[in-house]
Write a protein that holds these residues in place. Structure first.
Motif, PDB file in Angstrom:
ATOM      1  N   GLU A 150      21.008  16.292 -40.873  1.00 24.92           N
ATOM      2  CA  GLU A 150      22.167  15.302 -41.178  1.00 24.92           C
ATOM      3  C   GLU A 150      21.378  14.181 -42.201  1.00 24.92           C
ATOM      4  O   GLU A 150      20.439  13.599 -41.542  1.00 24.92           O
ATOM      5  N   VAL A 151      21.925  13.748 -43.372  1.00 26.40           N
ATOM      6  CA  VAL A 151      21.244  12.500 -43.992  1.00 26.40           C
ATOM      7  C   VAL A 151      22.355  11.813 -44.491  1.00 26.40           C
ATOM      8  O   VAL A 151      23.431  12.151 -44.813  1.00 26.40           O
ATOM      9  N   THR A 152      22.175  10.423 -44.134  1.00 23.55           N
ATOM     10  CA  THR A 152      23.410   9.450 -44.637  1.00 23.55           C
ATOM     11  C   THR A 152      22.736   8.695 -45.655  1.00 23.55           C
ATOM     12  O   THR A 152      21.398   7.770 -45.370  1.00 23.55           O
ATOM     13  N   ILE A 153      23.046   8.498 -46.852  1.00 20.51           N
ATOM     14  CA  ILE A 153      22.809   7.599 -47.934  1.00 20.51           C
ATOM     15  C   ILE A 153      23.407   6.026 -47.544  1.00 20.51           C
ATOM     16  O   ILE A 153      24.504   5.894 -47.855  1.00 20.51           O
ATOM     17  N   LEU A 154      22.497   5.015 -47.323  1.00 27.69           N
ATOM     18  CA  LEU A 154      23.092   3.888 -46.939  1.00 27.69           C
ATOM     19  C   LEU A 154      23.662   3.154 -47.913  1.00 27.69           C
ATOM     20  O   LEU A 154      24.748   2.417 -48.101  1.00 27.69           O
ATOM     21  N   ASP A 155      23.132   3.218 -49.112  1.00 33.11           N
ATOM     22  CA  ASP A 155      23.507   2.489 -50.561  1.00 33.11           C
ATOM     23  C   ASP A 155      23.251   3.570 -51.528  1.00 33.11           C
ATOM     24  O   ASP A 155      22.712   3.651 -52.318  1.00 33.11           O
ATOM     25  N   PRO A 156      24.703   4.385 -51.456  1.00 37.08           N
ATOM     26  CA  PRO A 156      24.490   5.492 -52.608  1.00 37.08           C
ATOM     27  C   PRO A 156      24.787   5.077 -53.983  1.00 37.08           C
ATOM     28  O   PRO A 156      25.049   3.838 -54.294  1.00 37.08           O
ATOM     29  N   LEU A 169      15.899   3.245 -52.415  1.00 37.39           N
ATOM     30  CA  LEU A 169      16.868   4.105 -51.879  1.00 37.39           C
ATOM     31  C   LEU A 169      16.684   4.057 -50.298  1.00 37.39           C
ATOM     32  O   LEU A 169      15.694   4.813 -49.984  1.00 37.39           O
ATOM     33  N   ASP A 170      17.729   3.746 -49.607  1.00 34.01           N
ATOM     34  CA  ASP A 170      17.742   3.932 -48.164  1.00 34.01           C
ATOM     35  C   ASP A 170      18.255   4.843 -47.676  1.00 34.01           C
ATOM     36  O   ASP A 170      19.668   5.074 -48.059  1.00 34.01           O
ATOM     37  N   VAL A 171      17.915   5.697 -46.654  1.00 33.01           N
ATOM     38  CA  VAL A 171      18.689   6.807 -46.170  1.00 33.01           C
ATOM     39  C   VAL A 171      18.295   6.677 -44.574  1.00 33.01           C
ATOM     40  O   VAL A 171      17.170   6.443 -44.441  1.00 33.01           O
ATOM     41  N   THR A 172      19.068   7.189 -43.707  1.00 31.34           N
ATOM     42  CA  THR A 172      18.902   7.532 -42.466  1.00 31.34           C
ATOM     43  C   THR A 172      18.990   9.101 -42.171  1.00 31.34           C
ATOM     44  O   THR A 172      19.851   9.936 -42.722  1.00 31.34           O
TER      45      THR A 172
END
Length: 334
Positions: free
Chosen positions: A51-57, A71-74
């Motif tokens: 799973e990947v979540t783009i914090l600031d798409p 580009l920040d992702v969790t």
């Protein structure tokens, strides 16, 4: 409808931060981001990203005035282990310090209270440079982490850095067998290509090419992309000028000179554009339509010439009298 092969297409340059964030940070392109990260970080088996979540798409209107974007992702792997990835492509002042600061800040901001330390996740900083950063080796991809100096064991792994130095990438197109090599080739060369290379067959990278097609951008996105590219080119020119002028006083001082010169140039250009616009308005009010040659002459003139012509218009009966050489013009020439 997409055309490949003999029909040329145009791609945006992923080395420009705006383009990079559009390609890798769009909500509808998570397969692109996952494939790139898995190939770079060597994630296999249960360590692959679940799973990947783009914090600031990516959202064009939100980043009109950005200087550079991160580009920040969790990510969460198939073991349930989470980590944070920060990706950066735009050079900034005190570059290596800025990268380490951003990674440390990402680590610290995960919690607010001391008793929440167990909740801290690993932070991985990914930096892509269009210049050589490290002089001690020639390989393109490098990993940096803390290790105990005697045993060499990595006991402190909470913050890890990955670098991709594009000038060091020399793998030719016909030898692109590794997925990571194909990704680096895409980032380095996509902006110069006119078709998707047949050698690149993995679907996420072909999807990245489609995301990078100029034809698939909105007019607003393309305008912002061009402005971002021009801003980077202008900044590079200023720094180069500073280095040429500041050789004897060191590179850091040269960068400071460059920044000051850039501010001065920007202010002067702004005054020139404002004065030219005002003069054209005065001409339009006096004679109606402005000929193209007049517009070209005014917009390309120096600020001193424009100020002189603004005085001439008060007494001029024809266009040529506005631009006649009076005392003010002679002073402007000197």
């Amino acid at each position: 409808l997409l055309f490949y092969g003999d029909i040329p297409v145009k791609f945006i340059d992923p080395k420009i931060d705006f383009a990079f964030k559009k390609i890798f940070g769009s909500e509808d392109a998570r397969d692109i981001l996952i494939s790139f990260l898995e190939s770079l970080l060597g994630l296999e088996g249960d360590r692959r990203i679940a799973e990947v979540t783009i914090l600031d798409p990516f959202l064009a209107p939100k980043i009109k005035n950005f200087k550079y974007s991160i580009l920040d992702v969790t990510c969460r792997d198939q073991r349930g282990v989470s980590y944070i990835v920060e990706m950066q492509v735009q050079k900034a002042a005190a570059f290596l310090k800025r990268i380490q600061y951003n990674a440390a800040k990402a680590y610290v901001r995960q919690i607010e209270k001391g008793e929440d330390y167990p909740r801290l996740n690993q932070v991985i900083a990914v930096t892509i440079t269009d210049f050589s950063l490290f002089n001690g080796f020639d390989h393109c991809v490098s990993r940096h982490e803390s290790r105990e100096t005697v045993t060499g064991q990595p006991f402190l792994q909470e913050i890890r850095h990955y670098f991709i130095e594009l000038p060091k990438f020399t793998v030719p197109l016909e030898d692109l067998t590794q997925i990571l090599d194909q990704w680096i080739y895409f980032i380095k060369f996509a902006g110069t290509l006119e078709a998707i290379p047949d050698k690149i067959r993995i679907e996420p990278i072909r999807h990245a090419f489609e995301k990078a097609m100029v034809a698939n951008m909105t007019p607003e996105e393309y305008e912002l992309y061009e402005k971002a590219g021009m801003a980077i080119a202008d900044a590079q020119g200023v720094v180069q000028l500073a280095r040429e002028e500041g050789i004897q006083i060191g590179e850091q001082k040269g960068i400071q000179i460059g920044e000051q010169r850039g501010i001065q140039i920007g202010e002067q250009k702004g005054r020139q554009e404002e004065a030219a616009s005002l003069l054209l308005k005065q001409i339009r009010r006096k004679w109606g339509q402005v000929p193209d040659w007049v517009t070209a002459k005014v917009t390309s003139a120096t600020l001193l010439h424009i100020e002189a012509w603004s005085e001439n218009i008060l007494f001029a009966n024809i266009f040529e009298e506005v631009f006649s050489l009076g005392q003010s013009d002679r002073d402007a020439d000197h």
